[in-house]
Design a protein around this motif. Structure first.
Motif, PDB file in Angstrom:
ATOM      1  N   GLU A 268       7.313  -3.365   7.992  1.00 11.42           N
ATOM      2  CA  GLU A 268       7.357  -2.481   6.828  1.00 11.42           C
ATOM      3  C   GLU A 268       6.583  -1.191   7.118  1.00 11.42           C
ATOM      4  OE1 GLU A 268       8.583  -3.008   3.493  1.00 11.42           O
ATOM      5  OE2 GLU A 268       9.751  -4.656   4.348  1.00 11.42           O
ATOM      6  N   MET A 269       7.017  -0.127   6.491  1.00  4.92           N
ATOM      7  CA  MET A 269       6.312   1.144   6.611  1.00  4.92           C
ATOM      8  C   MET A 269       5.993   1.666   5.219  1.00  4.92           C
ATOM      9  SD  MET A 269       7.478   4.694   8.433  1.00  4.92           S
ATOM     10  CE  MET A 269       6.520   6.196   8.248  1.00  4.92           C
ATOM     11  N   HIS A 270       4.732   2.099   5.013  1.00  7.21           N
ATOM     12  CA  HIS A 270       4.279   2.628   3.728  1.00  7.21           C
ATOM     13  C   HIS A 270       3.509   3.929   3.942  1.00  7.21           C
ATOM     14  CE1 HIS A 270       4.797  -1.678   2.737  1.00  7.21           C
ATOM     15  NE2 HIS A 270       5.017  -1.275   1.502  1.00  7.21           N
ATOM     16  N   ALA A 271       3.532   4.757   2.922  1.00  7.49           N
ATOM     17  CA  ALA A 271       2.600   5.874   2.825  1.00  7.49           C
ATOM     18  C   ALA A 271       1.459   5.416   1.944  1.00  7.49           C
ATOM     19  CB  ALA A 271       3.284   7.091   2.226  1.00  7.49           C
ATOM     20  N   VAL A 272       0.244   5.425   2.472  1.00 15.42           N
ATOM     21  CA  VAL A 272      -0.938   4.965   1.745  1.00 15.42           C
ATOM     22  C   VAL A 272      -1.791   6.184   1.412  1.00 15.42           C
ATOM     23  CG1 VAL A 272      -2.959   3.449   1.822  1.00 15.42           C
ATOM     24  CG2 VAL A 272      -0.860   2.797   3.011  1.00 15.42           C
ATOM     25  N   PHE A 273      -2.274   6.237   0.173  1.00 15.60           N
ATOM     26  CA  PHE A 273      -2.991   7.444  -0.247  1.00 15.60           C
ATOM     27  C   PHE A 273      -3.951   7.122  -1.381  1.00 15.60           C
ATOM     28  CE2 PHE A 273       1.180   7.012  -2.140  1.00 15.60           C
ATOM     29  CZ  PHE A 273       0.936   7.128  -3.506  1.00 15.60           C
ATOM     30  N   LEU A 274      -4.790   8.092  -1.691  1.00 10.07           N
ATOM     31  CA  LEU A 274      -5.768   7.990  -2.769  1.00 10.07           C
ATOM     32  C   LEU A 274      -5.371   8.932  -3.891  1.00 10.07           C
ATOM     33  CD1 LEU A 274      -8.962   8.267  -0.536  1.00 10.07           C
ATOM     34  CD2 LEU A 274      -7.923   6.162  -1.358  1.00 10.07           C
ATOM     35  N   GLY A 275      -5.927   8.719  -5.067  1.00 10.87           N
ATOM     36  CA  GLY A 275      -5.802   9.746  -6.096  1.00 10.87           C
ATOM     37  C   GLY A 275      -5.064   9.357  -7.344  1.00 10.87           C
ATOM     38  N   GLY A 276      -3.888   8.736  -7.229  1.00 10.27           N
ATOM     39  CA  GLY A 276      -3.126   8.377  -8.411  1.00 10.27           C
ATOM     40  C   GLY A 276      -2.750   9.600  -9.229  1.00 10.27           C
ATOM     41  N   GLN A 277      -2.977   9.548 -10.553  1.00  4.72           N
ATOM     42  CA  GLN A 277      -2.614  10.652 -11.431  1.00  4.72           C
ATOM     43  C   GLN A 277      -3.461  11.890 -11.164  1.00  4.72           C
ATOM     44  OE1 GLN A 277      -2.855   9.085 -15.408  1.00  4.72           O
ATOM     45  NE2 GLN A 277      -0.826   8.140 -15.285  1.00  4.72           N
ATOM     46  N   ARG A 278      -4.635  11.725 -10.562  1.00  5.88           N
ATOM     47  CA  ARG A 278      -5.509  12.858 -10.267  1.00  5.88           C
ATOM     48  C   ARG A 278      -5.314  13.386  -8.848  1.00  5.88           C
ATOM     49  NH1 ARG A 278     -11.139  10.655 -13.062  1.00  5.88           N
ATOM     50  NH2 ARG A 278     -10.312  10.488 -15.173  1.00  5.88           N
ATOM     51  N   PRO A 280      -4.348  15.668  -5.890  1.00  6.64           N
ATOM     52  CA  PRO A 280      -4.126  17.116  -5.766  1.00  6.64           C
ATOM     53  C   PRO A 280      -2.645  17.428  -5.587  1.00  6.64           C
ATOM     54  CG  PRO A 280      -5.966  16.421  -4.403  1.00  6.64           C
ATOM     55  CD  PRO A 280      -5.322  15.163  -4.908  1.00  6.64           C
ATOM     56  N   GLN A 281      -2.240  18.565  -6.117  1.00  5.54           N
ATOM     57  CA  GLN A 281      -0.828  18.936  -6.067  1.00  5.54           C
ATOM     58  C   GLN A 281      -0.325  19.054  -4.634  1.00  5.54           C
ATOM     59  OE1 GLN A 281       1.237  18.928  -8.345  1.00  5.54           O
ATOM     60  NE2 GLN A 281       2.947  20.288  -7.903  1.00  5.54           N
ATOM     61  N   ARG A 282      -1.166  19.528  -3.717  1.00  9.01           N
ATOM     62  CA  ARG A 282      -0.732  19.692  -2.327  1.00  9.01           C
ATOM     63  C   ARG A 282      -0.368  18.342  -1.702  1.00  9.01           C
ATOM     64  NH1 ARG A 282      -6.200  20.083  -2.649  1.00  9.01           N
ATOM     65  NH2 ARG A 282      -7.427  18.680  -1.319  1.00  9.01           N
ATOM     66  N   VAL A 283      -1.102  17.282  -2.078  1.00  8.78           N
ATOM     67  CA  VAL A 283      -0.810  15.946  -1.558  1.00  8.78           C
ATOM     68  C   VAL A 283       0.467  15.400  -2.190  1.00  8.78           C
ATOM     69  CG1 VAL A 283      -1.676  13.580  -1.349  1.00  8.78           C
ATOM     70  CG2 VAL A 283      -3.250  15.508  -1.133  1.00  8.78           C
ATOM     71  N   ARG A 284       0.619  15.641  -3.487  1.00  5.96           N
ATOM     72  CA  ARG A 284       1.800  15.140  -4.188  1.00  5.96           C
ATOM     73  C   ARG A 284       3.087  15.752  -3.623  1.00  5.96           C
ATOM     74  NH1 ARG A 284       1.679  12.593  -8.787  1.00  5.96           N
ATOM     75  NH2 ARG A 284      -0.412  13.400  -9.257  1.00  5.96           N
ATOM     76  N   VAL A 285       3.087  17.086  -3.415  1.00  2.00           N
ATOM     77  CA  VAL A 285       4.319  17.717  -2.927  1.00  2.00           C
ATOM     78  C   VAL A 285       4.605  17.305  -1.491  1.00  2.00           C
ATOM     79  CG1 VAL A 285       4.113  19.672  -4.515  1.00  2.00           C
ATOM     80  CG2 VAL A 285       3.151  19.856  -2.212  1.00  2.00           C
ATOM     81  N   PHE A 286       3.555  17.061  -0.695  1.00  2.00           N
ATOM     82  CA  PHE A 286       3.782  16.598   0.677  1.00  2.00           C
ATOM     83  C   PHE A 286       4.466  15.229   0.660  1.00  2.00           C
ATOM     84  CE2 PHE A 286       2.677  14.545   4.669  1.00  2.00           C
ATOM     85  CZ  PHE A 286       2.907  15.549   5.599  1.00  2.00           C
ATOM     86  N   LEU A 287       3.961  14.316  -0.156  1.00  2.00           N
ATOM     87  CA  LEU A 287       4.580  13.000  -0.264  1.00  2.00           C
ATOM     88  C   LEU A 287       6.023  13.105  -0.742  1.00  2.00           C
ATOM     89  CD1 LEU A 287       1.712  10.833  -1.798  1.00  2.00           C
ATOM     90  CD2 LEU A 287       2.843  10.412   0.391  1.00  2.00           C
ATOM     91  N   ASP A 288       6.241  13.883  -1.795  1.00  2.00           N
ATOM     92  CA  ASP A 288       7.581  13.995  -2.365  1.00  2.00           C
ATOM     93  C   ASP A 288       8.563  14.605  -1.374  1.00  2.00           C
ATOM     94  OD1 ASP A 288       6.652  12.889  -4.697  1.00  2.00           O
ATOM     95  OD2 ASP A 288       6.452  14.800  -5.770  1.00  2.00           O
ATOM     96  N   PHE A 289       8.075  15.481  -0.504  1.00  2.00           N
ATOM     97  CA  PHE A 289       8.959  16.105   0.484  1.00  2.00           C
ATOM     98  C   PHE A 289       9.222  15.177   1.666  1.00  2.00           C
ATOM     99  CE2 PHE A 289      10.154  18.769   4.033  1.00  2.00           C
ATOM    100  CZ  PHE A 289      10.918  19.779   3.467  1.00  2.00           C
ATOM    101  N   VAL A 290       8.175  14.536   2.151  1.00  2.00           N
ATOM    102  CA  VAL A 290       8.262  13.803   3.422  1.00  2.00           C
ATOM    103  C   VAL A 290       8.860  12.405   3.263  1.00  2.00           C
ATOM    104  CG1 VAL A 290       6.824  12.698   5.185  1.00  2.00           C
ATOM    105  CG2 VAL A 290       6.457  15.098   4.589  1.00  2.00           C
ATOM    106  N   VAL A 291       8.477  11.675   2.207  1.00  2.00           N
ATOM    107  CA  VAL A 291       8.874  10.269   2.095  1.00  2.00           C
ATOM    108  C   VAL A 291      10.389  10.070   2.142  1.00  2.00           C
ATOM    109  CG1 VAL A 291       8.926   8.291   0.522  1.00  2.00           C
ATOM    110  CG2 VAL A 291       6.760   9.428   1.021  1.00  2.00           C
ATOM    111  N   PRO A 292      11.198  10.774   1.346  1.00  2.00           N
ATOM    112  CA  PRO A 292      12.645  10.526   1.438  1.00  2.00           C
ATOM    113  C   PRO A 292      13.233  10.861   2.802  1.00  2.00           C
ATOM    114  CG  PRO A 292      12.175  12.408   0.009  1.00  2.00           C
ATOM    115  CD  PRO A 292      10.876  11.746   0.282  1.00  2.00           C
ATOM    116  N   ARG A 293      12.656  11.820   3.481  1.00  2.00           N
ATOM    117  CA  ARG A 293      13.161  12.178   4.807  1.00  2.00           C
ATOM    118  C   ARG A 293      12.772  11.137   5.849  1.00  2.00           C
ATOM    119  NH1 ARG A 293      12.533  16.384   1.632  1.00  2.00           N
ATOM    120  NH2 ARG A 293      13.935  18.190   1.821  1.00  2.00           N
ATOM    121  N   LEU A 294      11.571  10.562   5.707  1.00  2.00           N
ATOM    122  CA  LEU A 294      11.204   9.462   6.593  1.00  2.00           C
ATOM    123  C   LEU A 294      12.047   8.228   6.321  1.00  2.00           C
ATOM    124  CD1 LEU A 294       7.303   9.645   6.892  1.00  2.00           C
ATOM    125  CD2 LEU A 294       9.013  10.240   8.618  1.00  2.00           C
TER     126      LEU A 294
END
Length: 300
Positions: A268-278, A280-294
């Motif tokens: 299995e492959m996962h993106a693991v991260f901190l923060g939840g609803q808080r 930072p926007q830069r982390v959120r947009v990176f995840l949203d951009f990269v995850v579907p492409r991976l």
């Protein structure tokens, strides 16, 4: 709990309104609570800040200094919080990413140019390592991890799964023979890993059940890319993720062996991260951009 800034805010409100009762009304506290909080500040400092009378309140010299410095301190605190808040919602800054060597080179790096075209103000601090990092200690925003996730307080977004394959170069198979059964692996040079979570066994299917078969070889490496290159050089047999061996298999540089034996062996492959609803926007947009492409990368 240390609440000196809260007590300072109460003191400033008393000075600004000139009244304990009016300060209490604005702060939604009782007058006695406000009086006790100001007295607590005076007791801690060991000086009197306000001279109280039935007609009016007046500041002592120490009270005037405390008011001026306190006002400046709270204004600076407001500026700090505004700066951090604006930085959290702005699409800019640095995203610190840790990813395994193979996923980084084959999956993530080809995505980055398109990401920067969409988000030119976000810098990516990229570390490639097959070792598991501590997101807190390493100040990492996102880690892309292969394998079972341990229980933790971190959040994870599933990217997908990939079947591991046992592969070897045609030159090696000509020299050492093609393994046909699980038992045949005992006489082959099986290339492995040396990081702590790696086990010197390969889960294989034998007589209809999964068994952990001990393997041995001349190489123990700390990343899959080294193992792949040694397999390409004809050194031995390797057990690699399908995404990692895909291009070499399609080009005939590697050949899959024992395919019927390792069919259920998936990772299995996962993106693991901190923060939840808080987050930072830069982390959120990176995840949203990269995850579907991976996800598309894993599916091949």
């Amino acid at each position: 709990m240390d609440n000196r800034t809260g007590e300072m805010q109460v003191f400033l409100r008393v000075v600004e309104t000139g009244s304990f009762s009016e300060a209490a009304r604005l702060l939604r506290l009782t007058p006695s609570t406000v009086s006790k909080l100001v007295s607590r500040v005076e007791a801690r400092l060991g000086v009197r800040l306000i001279e109280r009378s039935t007609r009016a309140l007046s500041l002592t010299a120490e009270g005037q200094l405390y008011y001026q410095r306190g006002q400046a301190l709270l204004q600076e605190l407001d500026r700090i919080e505004q700066e951090i808040t604006c930085g959290a919602v702005a699409t800019g800054g640095t995203v610190r990413v840790n990813v395994s060597v193979a996923i980084g080179v084959l999956g993530l790096e080809p995505i980055l140019p398109d990401f920067w075209r969409a988000y030119p103000n976000i810098a990516v601090d990229l570390s490639l390592s097959d070792e598991i990092v501590d997101l807190y200690l390493d100040r990492t925003d996102i880690a892309f991890r292969i394998g079972t996730l341990p229980d933790s307080g971190m959040l994870a977004r599933r990217i997908g799964s990939s079947r591991r394959k046992i592969v070897a170069a045609p030159a090696y198979l000509e020299r050492a023979g093609v393994p046909r059964t699980v038992e045949d692996l005992a006489r082959h040079n099986c290339l492995g890993f040396n990081f702590r979570r790696a086990e010197p066994v390969w889960p294989l299917k034998e007589s209809g059940r999964i068994v952990d078969r001990a393997v041995n070889g001349s190489l123990l490496a700390n990343n899959g890319e080294t193992v792949r290159r040694m397999a390409l050089a004809g050194v031995g047999v390797a057990r690699l993720g399908g995404y990692h061996a895909r291009a070499d298999l399609n080009a005939g540089r590697l050949v899959e062996v024992l395919a019927d034996v390792v069919e259920p062996d998936e990772e299995e492959m996962h993106a693991v991260f901190l923060g939840g609803q808080r987050m930072p926007q830069r982390v959120r947009v990176f995840l949203d951009f990269v995850v579907p492409r991976l996800q598309g990368f894993l599916e091949g």
